[in-house]
Motif scaffolding. Structure first.
Motif, PDB file in Angstrom:
ATOM      1  N   LYS A  20      21.426  29.054  48.382  1.00  0.00           N
ATOM      2  CA  LYS A  20      22.161  29.973  47.510  1.00  0.00           C
ATOM      3  C   LYS A  20      22.805  29.252  46.327  1.00  0.00           C
ATOM      4  N   LYS A  21      22.457  27.976  46.131  1.00  0.00           N
ATOM      5  CA  LYS A  21      22.897  27.175  44.991  1.00  0.00           C
ATOM      6  C   LYS A  21      24.391  26.878  45.002  1.00  0.00           C
ATOM      7  N   ARG A  22      25.032  26.953  46.168  1.00  0.00           N
ATOM      8  CA  ARG A  22      26.417  26.499  46.261  1.00  0.00           C
ATOM      9  C   ARG A  22      26.472  25.017  45.914  1.00  0.00           C
ATOM     10  N   TRP A  23      25.431  24.286  46.353  1.00  0.00           N
ATOM     11  CA  TRP A  23      25.227  22.896  45.952  1.00  0.00           C
ATOM     12  C   TRP A  23      23.827  22.794  45.371  1.00  0.00           C
ATOM     13  N   GLY A  24      23.728  22.321  44.161  1.00  0.00           N
ATOM     14  CA  GLY A  24      22.433  22.171  43.511  1.00  0.00           C
ATOM     15  C   GLY A  24      21.858  20.792  43.707  1.00  0.00           C
ATOM     16  N   LYS A  25      20.664  20.588  43.172  1.00  0.00           N
ATOM     17  CA  LYS A  25      19.989  19.305  43.284  1.00  0.00           C
ATOM     18  C   LYS A  25      20.854  18.204  42.678  1.00  0.00           C
ATOM     19  N   LEU A  53      19.284  16.941  58.544  1.00  0.00           N
ATOM     20  CA  LEU A  53      18.903  17.386  57.205  1.00  0.00           C
ATOM     21  C   LEU A  53      18.318  16.238  56.390  1.00  0.00           C
ATOM     22  N   GLU A  54      18.848  15.034  56.600  1.00  0.00           N
ATOM     23  CA  GLU A  54      18.291  13.870  55.924  1.00  0.00           C
ATOM     24  C   GLU A  54      16.863  13.602  56.401  1.00  0.00           C
ATOM     25  N   ALA A  55      16.646  13.708  57.719  1.00  0.00           N
ATOM     26  CA  ALA A  55      15.302  13.487  58.267  1.00  0.00           C
ATOM     27  C   ALA A  55      14.302  14.500  57.726  1.00  0.00           C
ATOM     28  N   SER A  56      14.779  15.707  57.429  1.00  0.00           N
ATOM     29  CA  SER A  56      13.891  16.757  56.911  1.00  0.00           C
ATOM     30  C   SER A  56      13.556  16.556  55.441  1.00  0.00           C
ATOM     31  N   GLY A  57      14.303  15.671  54.762  1.00  0.00           N
ATOM     32  CA  GLY A  57      14.053  15.442  53.348  1.00  0.00           C
ATOM     33  C   GLY A  57      14.852  16.346  52.435  1.00  0.00           C
ATOM     34  N   LEU A  58      15.728  17.178  52.992  1.00  0.00           N
ATOM     35  CA  LEU A  58      16.513  18.109  52.180  1.00  0.00           C
ATOM     36  C   LEU A  58      17.688  17.414  51.495  1.00  0.00           C
ATOM     37  N   ILE A  59      18.277  16.421  52.154  1.00  0.00           N
ATOM     38  CA  ILE A  59      19.392  15.683  51.581  1.00  0.00           C
ATOM     39  C   ILE A  59      19.130  14.187  51.718  1.00  0.00           C
ATOM     40  N   GLU A  60      19.934  13.390  51.047  1.00  0.00           N
ATOM     41  CA  GLU A  60      19.811  11.946  51.178  1.00  0.00           C
ATOM     42  C   GLU A  60      21.194  11.323  51.306  1.00  0.00           C
ATOM     43  N   ALA A  61      21.278  10.214  52.065  1.00  0.00           N
ATOM     44  CA  ALA A  61      22.524   9.469  52.207  1.00  0.00           C
ATOM     45  C   ALA A  61      22.548   8.344  51.190  1.00  0.00           C
ATOM     46  N   TYR A  67      26.610  12.211  51.182  1.00  0.00           N
ATOM     47  CA  TYR A  67      25.319  12.893  51.269  1.00  0.00           C
ATOM     48  C   TYR A  67      25.111  13.783  50.052  1.00  0.00           C
ATOM     49  N   PHE A  68      23.872  13.779  49.533  1.00  0.00           N
ATOM     50  CA  PHE A  68      23.555  14.499  48.308  1.00  0.00           C
ATOM     51  C   PHE A  68      22.303  15.344  48.508  1.00  0.00           C
ATOM     52  N   VAL A  69      22.214  16.441  47.749  1.00  0.00           N
ATOM     53  CA  VAL A  69      21.071  17.343  47.845  1.00  0.00           C
ATOM     54  C   VAL A  69      19.877  16.733  47.125  1.00  0.00           C
ATOM     55  N   CYS A  70      18.743  16.672  47.818  1.00  0.00           N
ATOM     56  CA  CYS A  70      17.521  16.150  47.205  1.00  0.00           C
ATOM     57  C   CYS A  70      16.767  17.221  46.431  1.00  0.00           C
TER      58      CYS A  70
END
Length: 470
Positions: A20-25, A53-61, A67-70
């Motif tokens: 829902k874009k609460r947090w963008g890329k 979520l990191e393992a799924s590739g959606l975010i990165e540490a 943690y940030f949105v990929c």
């Protein structure tokens, strides 16, 4: 609600916020501390959700940053979990199973090209421990000192490890075996007679079907969810129709789907076993390979001494180390006798080497590294499939173990492509191998036991051509 659901709720909330874009890329997500405070969660729960979520590739540490949105990820539906239940069936295992095993290809698409990859630092270290144990035998090399139960110190160490997982096991409860397959074989021999019915997961481990065929037992396939494992409500229904002598189940990261049985389903399975008087044979071989947590064994909930715990070192250390174990509950004496008449005793110096390896802390150090490696390999494989294979395939993404389960379009028959793949140097494990009732022809198991090298990427690309370009 139990902690096993809290991390999933947090994960779903974070995914919804990203969608829902609460947090963008590129945006920074809430800190672990802030989520602990605002959501009233433990640090471990928040970290578990972020790691998934990191393992799924959606975010990165990012080190020291958070943690940030990929960006968006491809969401695939899960493989279907409920084929029609059929009556108990005699088992006839496909010759393809024997061919896969003979090629040493159960968990590698390219086994012959990469046979040396298993020679890890941990295996080299274990070999040195075993070598020292052998050299110390002197005149004892021609005697059976440990009897059928196995080396007492090794049994003590295994029992100690399980007590940390809430299993009240002692040294005397365990018997050392030549791997988990032998432990399962002894368990079935001790609890069943020719013609008996055994409940199994569907899809389920083809090694179990081999044992059922050899022992003249019937298989009753119980549907297993790709996420939550054996559907106990279907088992409960089956128990009103058929007499079941044993149920073989892998509660943690079961092959081929990678499912983990929920706590409520574990409790229900134990209740059903107590009510209908059948043995529960627990295959715990993948338990130590959780990316984030090590689930408690089903044995921890055993209230009437009817859960037989089986495991080994072959999946988490080396397939060549044929050391397994069985805690056979009320069937312990019978299992010891069966081991005595089938193989007398296990290799003493190998057991001593494993004891030394454990005591050095090398096994736990190896597991910590191995879990990270497998998690990375899994992420690699999922990302490749998302990018290169058609979007209409269904895919399970486990939290541990060694394999993914793919459901392809209905018209495909992966077994029919076995020989074609073999001619090009690839050994696949078609879905039909994981059923005795002729299910899952349009499915396949793919392993992430090995990294996606250039050669394996090329093999996956060619396999996609074979399946989807016809």
């Amino acid at each position: 609600m139990g902690s096993e659901y809290r991390y999933r709720q947090l994960e779903a909330w974070l995914i919804e916020g990203i969608q829902k874009k609460r947090w963008g890329k590129g945006d920074r997500l809430p800190s672990i501390r802030s989520l602990c405070e605002t959501k009233a969660l433990s640090k471990a729960t928040v970290l578990h959700a972020y790691q998934r979520l990191e393992a799924s590739g959606l975010i990165e540490a990012r080190p020291k940053s958070g943690y940030f949105v990929c960006g968006s990820r491809i969401e695939r539906p899960l493989p279907e979990s409920r084929p029609p239940i059929s009556a108990p069936l005699p088992v006839s295992v496909s010759d393809v199973v024997m061919d896969v095993m003979a090629r040493g290809a159960a968990f590698d698409l390219l086994p012959e090209r990469h046979q040396r990859e298993e020679n890890s630092h941990a295996v080299q270290l274990l070999n040195r421990h075993i070598g020292r144990a052998l050299r110390s035998q002197r005149g004892a090399a021609h005697q059976y000192y440990d009897g059928p139960a196995g080396h007492i110190e090794l049994r003590a160490l295994i029992a100690q490890r399980y007590r940390r997982l809430s299993c009240e096991l002692t040294t005397e409860d365990l018997c050392i075996t030549a791997g988990c397959q032998q432990a399962l074989f002894l368990a079935l021999m001790a609890t069943c007679q020719i013609g008996d019915t055994v409940a199994v997961e569907s899809p389920g481990f083809y090694g179990v079907f081999q044992l059922l065929e050899q022992l003249g037992l019937k298989a009753l396939e119980i549907p297993s969810s790709a996420v939550d494992g054996l559907q106990t409500q279907v088992l409960a229904e089956a128990l009103t129709r058929w007499k079941i002598k044993a149920c073989v189940v892998t509660p943690a990261f079961a092959t081929p789907c990678g499912a983990t049985l929920t706590h409520s389903a574990r409790e229900e399975l134990i209740h059903l076993a107590n009510t209908y008087d059948f043995a529960v044979i627990e295959d715990d071989i993948y338990g130590d390979l959780g990316f984030f947590v090590r689930p408690e064994p089903l044995k921890a909930l055993d209230t009437e001494d009817r859960v037989i715990l089986c495991s080994s070192l072959s999946k988490n250390l080396s397939r060549d180390i044929r050391i397994g174990w069985i805690a056979a509950a009320r069937w312990h004496d019978k299992v010891k006798h069966l081991k005595l008449v089938t193989m007398l005793a296990s290799s003493r110096f190998v057991q001593q080497g494993v004891v030394s390896f454990f005591k050095d802390g090398a096994y736990d150090a190896h597991l910590r590294k191995q879990r990270e490696v497998l998690r990375y390999n899994c992420d690699q494989l999922v990302n490749y499939l998302n990018e290169q294979w058609p979007s209409d395939i269904k895919l399970s993404v486990p939290e541990g173990g060694l394999a993914l389960w793919l459901q392809l379009p209905d018209h495909l028959n992966t077994l029919a492509h076995y020989n074609e793949a073999l001619r090009e140097g690839m050994v696949i494990t078609p879905g039909a191998l994981f059923s005795a009732a002729d299910n899952y022809h349009h499915c396949i198991r793919l392993s992430f036991a090995h990294p996606i090298t250039q050669a394996r990427e090329a093999a996956l690309f060619r396999l996609g051509e074979i399946f989807f370009m016809k």
